[in-house]
Design a protein around this motif. Structure first.
Motif, PDB file in Angstrom:
ATOM      1  N   UNK A 205      -9.333 -18.261  13.962  1.00 57.44           N
ATOM      2  CA  UNK A 205     -10.061 -17.009  14.158  1.00 57.44           C
ATOM      3  C   UNK A 205     -11.042 -17.126  15.321  1.00 57.44           C
ATOM      4  N   UNK A 206     -11.106 -16.097  16.149  1.00 56.58           N
ATOM      5  CA  UNK A 206     -12.015 -16.098  17.289  1.00 56.58           C
ATOM      6  C   UNK A 206     -13.445 -15.849  16.838  1.00 56.58           C
ATOM      7  N   UNK A 207     -14.372 -16.149  17.737  1.00 54.40           N
ATOM      8  CA  UNK A 207     -15.789 -15.860  17.492  1.00 54.40           C
ATOM      9  C   UNK A 207     -16.378 -15.367  18.802  1.00 54.40           C
TER      10      UNK A 207
ATOM     11  N   UNK B 118      -3.756 -10.693  13.791  1.00 56.43           N
ATOM     12  CA  UNK B 118      -4.370  -9.410  13.456  1.00 56.43           C
ATOM     13  C   UNK B 118      -5.776  -9.358  14.031  1.00 56.43           C
ATOM     14  N   UNK B 119      -6.195  -8.141  14.374  1.00 52.74           N
ATOM     15  CA  UNK B 119      -7.534  -7.911  14.883  1.00 52.74           C
ATOM     16  C   UNK B 119      -8.270  -7.022  13.889  1.00 52.74           C
ATOM     17  N   UNK B 120      -9.355  -7.525  13.347  1.00 52.39           N
ATOM     18  CA  UNK B 120     -10.088  -6.797  12.315  1.00 52.39           C
ATOM     19  C   UNK B 120     -11.538  -7.259  12.305  1.00 52.39           C
ATOM     20  N   UNK B 121     -12.449  -6.340  12.078  1.00 51.85           N
ATOM     21  CA  UNK B 121     -13.856  -6.692  11.982  1.00 51.85           C
ATOM     22  C   UNK B 121     -14.412  -7.309  13.248  1.00 51.85           C
ATOM     23  N   UNK B 122     -13.861  -6.933  14.408  1.00 51.78           N
ATOM     24  CA  UNK B 122     -14.367  -7.462  15.667  1.00 51.78           C
ATOM     25  C   UNK B 122     -13.910  -8.866  15.969  1.00 51.78           C
ATOM     26  N   UNK B 123     -12.923  -9.381  15.231  1.00 50.14           N
ATOM     27  CA  UNK B 123     -12.402 -10.729  15.467  1.00 50.14           C
ATOM     28  C   UNK B 123     -10.877 -10.704  15.470  1.00 50.14           C
TER      29      UNK B 123
ATOM     30  N   UNK C 178      -4.457  -0.504   8.744  1.00 49.44           N
ATOM     31  CA  UNK C 178      -5.428   0.129   7.842  1.00 49.44           C
ATOM     32  C   UNK C 178      -6.797   0.098   8.496  1.00 49.44           C
ATOM     33  N   UNK C 179      -7.459   1.231   8.539  1.00 52.20           N
ATOM     34  CA  UNK C 179      -8.799   1.296   9.103  1.00 52.20           C
ATOM     35  C   UNK C 179      -8.837   0.785  10.531  1.00 52.20           C
ATOM     36  N   UNK C 180      -9.649  -0.233  10.761  1.00 55.97           N
ATOM     37  CA  UNK C 180      -9.807  -0.797  12.095  1.00 55.97           C
ATOM     38  C   UNK C 180      -8.904  -2.015  12.322  1.00 55.97           C
ATOM     39  N   UNK C 181      -8.015  -2.305  11.384  1.00 56.25           N
ATOM     40  CA  UNK C 181      -7.153  -3.487  11.495  1.00 56.25           C
ATOM     41  C   UNK C 181      -5.885  -3.178  12.299  1.00 56.25           C
TER      42      UNK C 181
ATOM     43  N   UNK D 105      -0.220 -23.128  25.825  1.00 58.97           N
ATOM     44  CA  UNK D 105      -1.151 -22.576  24.850  1.00 58.97           C
ATOM     45  C   UNK D 105      -1.500 -21.132  25.150  1.00 58.97           C
ATOM     46  N   UNK D 106      -2.000 -20.470  24.147  1.00 54.56           N
ATOM     47  CA  UNK D 106      -2.473 -19.101  24.292  1.00 54.56           C
ATOM     48  C   UNK D 106      -3.839 -18.999  23.633  1.00 54.56           C
ATOM     49  N   UNK D 107      -4.734 -18.254  24.268  1.00 54.75           N
ATOM     50  CA  UNK D 107      -6.065 -18.019  23.722  1.00 54.75           C
ATOM     51  C   UNK D 107      -6.267 -16.515  23.584  1.00 54.75           C
ATOM     52  N   UNK D 108      -6.938 -16.094  22.502  1.00 56.38           N
ATOM     53  CA  UNK D 108      -7.122 -14.674  22.221  1.00 56.38           C
ATOM     54  C   UNK D 108      -8.592 -14.408  21.926  1.00 56.38           C
ATOM     55  N   UNK D 109      -9.155 -13.418  22.612  1.00 57.39           N
ATOM     56  CA  UNK D 109     -10.561 -13.086  22.434  1.00 57.39           C
ATOM     57  C   UNK D 109     -10.754 -12.164  21.229  1.00 57.39           C
ATOM     58  N   UNK D 110     -12.033 -11.908  20.910  1.00 56.20           N
ATOM     59  CA  UNK D 110     -12.352 -10.972  19.830  1.00 56.20           C
ATOM     60  C   UNK D 110     -11.721  -9.606  20.070  1.00 56.20           C
ATOM     61  N   UNK D 111     -11.602  -9.214  21.350  1.00 56.55           N
ATOM     62  CA  UNK D 111     -11.056  -7.904  21.691  1.00 56.55           C
ATOM     63  C   UNK D 111      -9.524  -7.884  21.692  1.00 56.55           C
ATOM     64  N   UNK D 112      -8.909  -9.016  21.430  1.00 57.55           N
ATOM     65  CA  UNK D 112      -7.454  -9.068  21.424  1.00 57.55           C
ATOM     66  C   UNK D 112      -6.844  -9.313  22.782  1.00 57.55           C
ATOM     67  N   UNK D 113      -7.652  -9.743  23.771  1.00 59.00           N
ATOM     68  CA  UNK D 113      -7.130 -10.067  25.095  1.00 59.00           C
ATOM     69  C   UNK D 113      -6.474 -11.439  25.038  1.00 59.00           C
ATOM     70  N   UNK D 114      -5.177 -11.516  25.352  1.00 58.52           N
ATOM     71  CA  UNK D 114      -4.392 -12.747  25.211  1.00 58.52           C
ATOM     72  C   UNK D 114      -4.065 -13.335  26.574  1.00 58.52           C
ATOM     73  N   UNK D 115      -4.332 -14.608  26.752  1.00 62.25           N
ATOM     74  CA  UNK D 115      -4.056 -15.285  28.015  1.00 62.25           C
ATOM     75  C   UNK D 115      -3.296 -16.568  27.740  1.00 62.25           C
TER      76      UNK D 115
END
Length: 246
Positions: free
Chosen positions: A199-201, A168-173, A141-144, A227-237
């Motif tokens: 939630x990322x920041x 989920x990625x929404x609202x820039x997070x 939905x929308x930007x989600x 472990x996995x880390x995910x940025x605001x942009x959804x980049x997963x490492x």
């Protein structure tokens, strides 16, 4: 009605003998204590080491080393690789580290949206063979955008470990909504996957992890954190342990 006293006496004697002698002990359901990697056959070690990135030319010597009770260089905290190289693959990067004794480790970084982060920037020495982070994603939905079935899997010299997460990625997070499906094999034992930072920041990534324990050689303890880390942009490492994060 007549009673067969002789048969009754024999029955009583048998019962007494059984009580006195007892039944043979039965095997328990507990996992036997393994002498580290030496508990496995050469064929099993060949598969384990191959999965972790050891070359065919080095496997025989490495098997001989662990059978002598020595810890492979790639599993020593103070060892440094003598060779390393990085290759770009579809959706990520693969770096292989080779050590003086022929042992090797490999790490693959795969992002949810590779275009957001064209450089690996997360590869460090003594990395663990992370086989991949991959997700199914869709706009809801929308930007989600929702992500399901994201897989994190590491191949260590002593076995593999894995877990999954949804987000989920929404609202820039980016928000990790669920972790599940944790599992280990061979000499690795897993804790339960957990969400460390939901939630990322702008300054911190969302993070999920799972403790991995094992004993490469009898009497030598070993612990990592997949472990996995995910940025605001959804980049997963994905990482094999905390020490691999720059």
């Amino acid at each position: 009605m007549k009673t067969n006293r002789r048969a009754g006496a024999l029955t009583a004697l048998l019962i007494a003998l059984i009580i006195g002698i007892g039944f043979p002990a039965t095997a328990t359901a507990e996992t036997p204590d393994h002498d580290g990697l030496t508990a496995y056959s050469d064929a099993e070690l060949t598969k384990l080491f191959g999965d972790a990135g050891v070359t065919e030319d080095d496997i025989a010597d490495l098997i001989a080393k662990v059978r002598a009770g020595e810890v492979p260089d790639s599993m020593k905290a103070d060892s440094a690789p003598t060779e390393e190289y990085t290759e770009e693959v579809k959706g990520g990067y693969v770096t292989v580290y080779r050590y003086a004794d022929g042992s090797a480790t490999t790490v693959t970084s795969t992002s949810g949206d590779q275009a957001d982060d064209p450089k690996p920037g997360t590869i460090t020495t003594r990395a663990i063979a992370v086989k991949g982070v991959g997700c199914s994603s869709k706009k809801t939905s929308g930007s989600t955008t929702t992500y399901t079935g994201c897989n994190v899997e590491a191949a260590y010299l002593i076995g593999t470990a894995k877990f999954k997460f949804d987000g989920k990625r929404s609202g820039g997070k980016f928000t990790i909504t669920r972790v599940y499906g944790g599992g280990c094999n061979y000499l690795t034992k897993c804790g339960s996957p957990t969400i460390v930072r939901k939630t990322s920041s702008s300054s911190q990534h969302a993070q999920a992890e799972m403790a991995v324990h094992g004993s490469p050689i009898k009497g030598v303890g070993w612990t990592q954190h997949l472990l996995v880390r995910v940025t605001n942009k959804g980049v997963m490492t994905a990482y094999g342990d905390y020490s691999y994060i720059k």
